[in-house]
Design a protein around this motif. Structure first.
Motif, PDB file in Angstrom:
ATOM      1  N   HIS A  46      25.494  23.364  23.328  1.00  0.00           N
ATOM      2  CA  HIS A  46      25.361  24.710  23.878  1.00  0.00           C
ATOM      3  C   HIS A  46      25.686  24.837  25.359  1.00  0.00           C
ATOM      4  O   HIS A  46      26.097  25.916  25.808  1.00  0.00           O
ATOM      5  CB  HIS A  46      23.946  25.229  23.622  1.00  0.00           C
ATOM      6  CG  HIS A  46      23.637  25.382  22.163  1.00  0.00           C
ATOM      7  ND1 HIS A  46      24.066  26.444  21.427  1.00  0.00           N
ATOM      8  CD2 HIS A  46      22.965  24.562  21.307  1.00  0.00           C
ATOM      9  CE1 HIS A  46      23.661  26.310  20.177  1.00  0.00           C
ATOM     10  NE2 HIS A  46      23.000  25.181  20.071  1.00  0.00           N
ATOM     11  N   TRP A  47      25.497  23.792  26.173  1.00  0.00           N
ATOM     12  CA  TRP A  47      25.703  23.917  27.621  1.00  0.00           C
ATOM     13  C   TRP A  47      26.539  22.802  28.226  1.00  0.00           C
ATOM     14  O   TRP A  47      26.998  22.937  29.354  1.00  0.00           O
ATOM     15  CB  TRP A  47      24.349  23.967  28.350  1.00  0.00           C
ATOM     16  CG  TRP A  47      23.534  25.143  27.946  1.00  0.00           C
ATOM     17  CD1 TRP A  47      23.657  26.427  28.391  1.00  0.00           C
ATOM     18  CD2 TRP A  47      22.475  25.154  26.991  1.00  0.00           C
ATOM     19  NE1 TRP A  47      22.741  27.232  27.770  1.00  0.00           N
ATOM     20  CE2 TRP A  47      21.998  26.481  26.914  1.00  0.00           C
ATOM     21  CE3 TRP A  47      21.874  24.167  26.201  1.00  0.00           C
ATOM     22  CZ2 TRP A  47      20.962  26.841  26.060  1.00  0.00           C
ATOM     23  CZ3 TRP A  47      20.836  24.533  25.352  1.00  0.00           C
ATOM     24  CH2 TRP A  47      20.388  25.855  25.289  1.00  0.00           C
ATOM     25  N   PRO A  51      30.925  23.194  25.001  1.00  0.00           N
ATOM     26  CA  PRO A  51      31.479  24.383  25.677  1.00  0.00           C
ATOM     27  C   PRO A  51      32.430  24.049  26.821  1.00  0.00           C
ATOM     28  O   PRO A  51      33.462  24.712  26.972  1.00  0.00           O
ATOM     29  CB  PRO A  51      30.234  25.127  26.175  1.00  0.00           C
ATOM     30  CG  PRO A  51      29.127  24.144  26.139  1.00  0.00           C
ATOM     31  CD  PRO A  51      29.455  23.182  25.047  1.00  0.00           C
ATOM     32  N   MET A  86      36.088  32.104  27.992  1.00  0.00           N
ATOM     33  CA  MET A  86      34.827  31.571  27.483  1.00  0.00           C
ATOM     34  C   MET A  86      34.513  32.128  26.098  1.00  0.00           C
ATOM     35  O   MET A  86      34.010  31.420  25.229  1.00  0.00           O
ATOM     36  CB  MET A  86      33.699  31.899  28.456  1.00  0.00           C
ATOM     37  CG  MET A  86      32.403  31.160  28.188  1.00  0.00           C
ATOM     38  SD  MET A  86      32.572  29.381  28.393  1.00  0.00           S
ATOM     39  CE  MET A  86      31.770  28.796  26.900  1.00  0.00           C
ATOM     40  N   GLU A  87      34.829  33.387  25.880  1.00  0.00           N
ATOM     41  CA  GLU A  87      34.588  34.012  24.575  1.00  0.00           C
ATOM     42  C   GLU A  87      35.371  33.285  23.485  1.00  0.00           C
ATOM     43  O   GLU A  87      34.861  33.048  22.387  1.00  0.00           O
ATOM     44  CB  GLU A  87      35.014  35.482  24.629  1.00  0.00           C
ATOM     45  CG  GLU A  87      34.837  36.226  23.316  1.00  0.00           C
ATOM     46  CD  GLU A  87      35.396  37.636  23.380  1.00  0.00           C
ATOM     47  OE1 GLU A  87      35.422  38.298  22.331  1.00  0.00           O
ATOM     48  OE2 GLU A  87      35.808  38.063  24.478  1.00  0.00           O
ATOM     49  N   SER A  89      36.159  30.215  23.521  1.00  0.00           N
ATOM     50  CA  SER A  89      35.588  28.880  23.362  1.00  0.00           C
ATOM     51  C   SER A  89      34.324  28.884  22.506  1.00  0.00           C
ATOM     52  O   SER A  89      33.954  27.856  21.937  1.00  0.00           O
ATOM     53  CB  SER A  89      35.268  28.281  24.739  1.00  0.00           C
ATOM     54  OG  SER A  89      36.426  28.224  25.543  1.00  0.00           O
ATOM     55  N   ARG A  90      33.645  30.016  22.422  1.00  0.00           N
ATOM     56  CA  ARG A  90      32.369  30.073  21.710  1.00  0.00           C
ATOM     57  C   ARG A  90      32.524  29.860  20.211  1.00  0.00           C
ATOM     58  O   ARG A  90      31.569  29.511  19.528  1.00  0.00           O
ATOM     59  CB  ARG A  90      31.663  31.402  21.986  1.00  0.00           C
ATOM     60  CG  ARG A  90      31.234  31.558  23.425  1.00  0.00           C
ATOM     61  CD  ARG A  90      30.301  32.720  23.652  1.00  0.00           C
ATOM     62  NE  ARG A  90      30.134  32.989  25.067  1.00  0.00           N
ATOM     63  CZ  ARG A  90      29.375  32.290  25.885  1.00  0.00           C
ATOM     64  NH1 ARG A  90      28.700  31.252  25.412  1.00  0.00           N
ATOM     65  NH2 ARG A  90      29.280  32.594  27.161  1.00  0.00           N
ATOM     66  N   THR A  92      33.997  27.463  18.777  1.00  0.00           N
ATOM     67  CA  THR A  92      33.736  26.049  18.522  1.00  0.00           C
ATOM     68  C   THR A  92      32.243  25.778  18.477  1.00  0.00           C
ATOM     69  O   THR A  92      31.764  25.012  17.621  1.00  0.00           O
ATOM     70  CB  THR A  92      34.386  25.179  19.617  1.00  0.00           C
ATOM     71  OG1 THR A  92      35.774  25.490  19.705  1.00  0.00           O
ATOM     72  CG2 THR A  92      34.221  23.695  19.303  1.00  0.00           C
ATOM     73  N   ILE A  93      31.490  26.398  19.382  1.00  0.00           N
ATOM     74  CA  ILE A  93      30.034  26.213  19.409  1.00  0.00           C
ATOM     75  C   ILE A  93      29.418  26.686  18.092  1.00  0.00           C
ATOM     76  O   ILE A  93      28.581  26.000  17.494  1.00  0.00           O
ATOM     77  CB  ILE A  93      29.418  26.966  20.594  1.00  0.00           C
ATOM     78  CG1 ILE A  93      29.998  26.448  21.916  1.00  0.00           C
ATOM     79  CG2 ILE A  93      27.903  26.849  20.585  1.00  0.00           C
ATOM     80  CD1 ILE A  93      29.583  27.259  23.130  1.00  0.00           C
ATOM     81  N   ASP A  94      29.852  27.849  17.612  1.00  0.00           N
ATOM     82  CA  ASP A  94      29.313  28.392  16.363  1.00  0.00           C
ATOM     83  C   ASP A  94      29.592  27.456  15.185  1.00  0.00           C
ATOM     84  O   ASP A  94      28.726  27.245  14.325  1.00  0.00           O
ATOM     85  CB  ASP A  94      29.913  29.770  16.084  1.00  0.00           C
ATOM     86  CG  ASP A  94      29.502  30.809  17.118  1.00  0.00           C
ATOM     87  OD1 ASP A  94      28.471  30.591  17.790  1.00  0.00           O
ATOM     88  OD2 ASP A  94      30.210  31.817  17.263  1.00  0.00           O
ATOM     89  N   LEU A 169      28.279  29.011  32.475  1.00  0.00           N
ATOM     90  CA  LEU A 169      28.940  29.402  31.230  1.00  0.00           C
ATOM     91  C   LEU A 169      28.719  30.878  30.909  1.00  0.00           C
ATOM     92  O   LEU A 169      29.429  31.442  30.080  1.00  0.00           O
ATOM     93  CB  LEU A 169      28.443  28.531  30.077  1.00  0.00           C
ATOM     94  CG  LEU A 169      28.762  27.035  30.208  1.00  0.00           C
ATOM     95  CD1 LEU A 169      28.051  26.239  29.135  1.00  0.00           C
ATOM     96  CD2 LEU A 169      30.264  26.803  30.135  1.00  0.00           C
ATOM     97  N   SER A 170      27.730  31.501  31.547  1.00  0.00           N
ATOM     98  CA  SER A 170      27.472  32.921  31.330  1.00  0.00           C
ATOM     99  C   SER A 170      28.062  33.778  32.444  1.00  0.00           C
ATOM    100  O   SER A 170      27.737  34.961  32.567  1.00  0.00           O
ATOM    101  CB  SER A 170      25.966  33.176  31.221  1.00  0.00           C
ATOM    102  OG  SER A 170      25.300  32.779  32.409  1.00  0.00           O
TER     103      SER A 170
END
Length: 463
Positions: A46-47, A51, A86-87, A89-90, A92-94, A169-170
């Motif tokens: 997540h961090w 990411p 970044m959007e 890239s998310r 992959t996190i999901d 990241l935010s």
């Protein structure tokens, strides 16, 4: 309060916790795992690792598009905002969260979400976000709670323009200028990423060189390419204060310099996540950085309580954490295990860096008679085809026996290329030799062919 009994309870669902829990479950143990966040995966997912590496990949694609002559025929270079990149890239996190959640269900591991705290040496109390409490009683307990960015008390991280490596990241806008304090692995990686997006980056280093644990030639190459992409590196500097206002941040250095930028990123050190575990209830004590000490069996001072991953400190890599959790569990199950200390370095700057074994400086200090074989990527057909011509492969080997002592790589896919050399280095006895690369046929054109070129280059130096 509900009470549950288990053979093994694992605290943390990062790489160390995941591998320990799954290994125990596959050997027939009743296992529970605790995660304080709403989703599994820990800091790695997540961090940290996922990411930042996914973000890096998107930036690398943008850089390739904007510098490729063929694409210039169809339009001008494109600019992308940080939130947009970044959007992308998310996704992959999901996928990682979905996959890892399935692991626990498939292996019938009970997953508890909440904050874990020791009640006694065999009991962990889990408090969820609704203040519900459950007791988990276990014969063996594994602490794999990971780490978080170290935040000095004199920096106001609540300010909207001051970030750490988690909160960056935010970032909801794209600053034009950025100051990064800390030129370790995380600082160098983010300097590459943000300079790749077109930001002017000041990288402040409190030492006299970048990543001094690397081979000197590799460290120099990293410095050169960061500067080439617009990063201003300031060595031997310490901050005096960091002041944020409505339009930016001013960093005051102890040398008297003042630097102003649109945003500030603190990337200097990490702290183990142990402060909420109630270690005082069981007589365990973390060091000043919140880390736990373990023996060569991954045991804390309480024999049935183990620890692995970032919470025990070095090397603080996801790859090492996964192996530590696996081997910790093997020890816990009285099976063959190893203490993980031969770990490859993977640094995802642009271009990336990877190494295994001692560098030239260390071999010289140890008075080991070594020689060097090099292959420059610009001379390999595959790199010329892809356009990724920056970089080199360096093989350090014994002058007399030709035993491979170290592999150091800088350039595209360095972390992949390295594993070929690592595999040969770990062969027993005379199987570890430079001659392997000369006597083996490599696919052509490939980046792996660099091993043959470097080996021949090295053999030319032997007399």
């Amino acid at each position: 309060m509900a009470v549950h009994n288990y053979d093994v309870v694992v605290i943390g669902t990062g790489p160390a916790g995941e591998s320990a829990a799954i290994n125990a479950a596959k050997h027939g143990k009743r296992v529970a795992i605790i995660e304080k966040q709403a989703q599994v995966g820990g800091n790695c997912t997540h961090w940290g690792t996922i990411p930042s590496k996914a973000l890096r990949h998107q930036v690398k694609q943008i850089m390739a598009f904007n510098t490729n002559r063929m694409f210039r025929d169809i339009g001008e270079p494109r600019w992308f905002s940080f939130p947009k990149v970044m959007e992308r890239s998310r996704g992959t996190i999901d996928k990682q969260v979905e996959m890892r959640t399935t692991f626990y269900a498939r292996n019938r591991i009970d997953l508890f979400h909440g904050i874990a705290r020791f009640k006694d040496e065999h009991t962990v109390v889990v408090r969820d976000q609704h203040e519900g409490m459950e007791e988990l009683v276990a014969k063996k307990i594994v602490i794999a709670t990971g780490s978080r960015p170290y935040r000095p008390a004199d920096i106001n991280f609540r300010h909207p323009r001051i970030y750490c490596s988690d909160t960056i990241l935010s970032l909801s806008h794209t600053p034009r200028t950025l100051v990064i304090f800390g030129a370790g692995v995380i600082g160098c990686e983010y300097a590459s990423i943000f300079s790749g997006l077109g930001l002017k980056v000041d990288l402040i280093n409190n030492r006299d060189s970048l990543l001094s644990f690397l081979d000197d030639e590799i460290s120099d190459a990293l410095s050169y390419h960061l500067r080439k992409h617009g990063v201003l590196i300031r060595h031997n500097e310490e901050y005096a204060s960091v002041e944020g206002d409505e339009s930016g941040v001013v960093v005051h250095l102890k040398s008297g310099k003042k630097i102003r930028a649109d945003a500030f990123l603190w990337a200097n050190g990490r702290t183990g996540n142990t402060d909420s575990l109630g270690l005082e209830n069981i007589g365990l004590e973390a060091n000043g950085r919140g880390q736990l000490s373990v023996d060569e069996h991954y045991r804390t001072t309480i024999p049935h309580i183990y620890a692995a991953g970032d919470v025990i400190g070095w090397p603080s890599l996801a790859s090492a954490a996964y192996d530590q959790g696996l081997n910790l569990c093997n020890e816990l199950l009285d099976k063959e295990y190893r203490f993980v200390n031969d770990v490859p370095t993977g640094i995802y700057t642009i271009p990336e860096i990877s190494s295994f074994g001692p560098n030239e400086r260390e071999l010289t200090e140890a008075k080991v008679p070594y020689e060097v074989g090099k292959a420059f990527f610009k001379d390999t057909a595959r790199a010329q085809i892809t356009g990724d011509v920056v970089g080199m492969l360096k093989i350090l080997f014994h002058q007399d026996t030709l035993e491979i002592l170290g592999i150091h790589c800088f350039g595209d896919q360095a972390s992949e290329i390295l594993h070929i050399g690592q595999a040969i280095m770990q062969q027993p006895g005379e199987a570890n030799t430079l001659k392997y690369f000369v006597n083996t046929t490599f696919n052509y054109p490939t980046m792996a062919e660099a091993y043959r070129v470097a080996a021949q280059n090295g053999l030319n130096r032997v007399f």
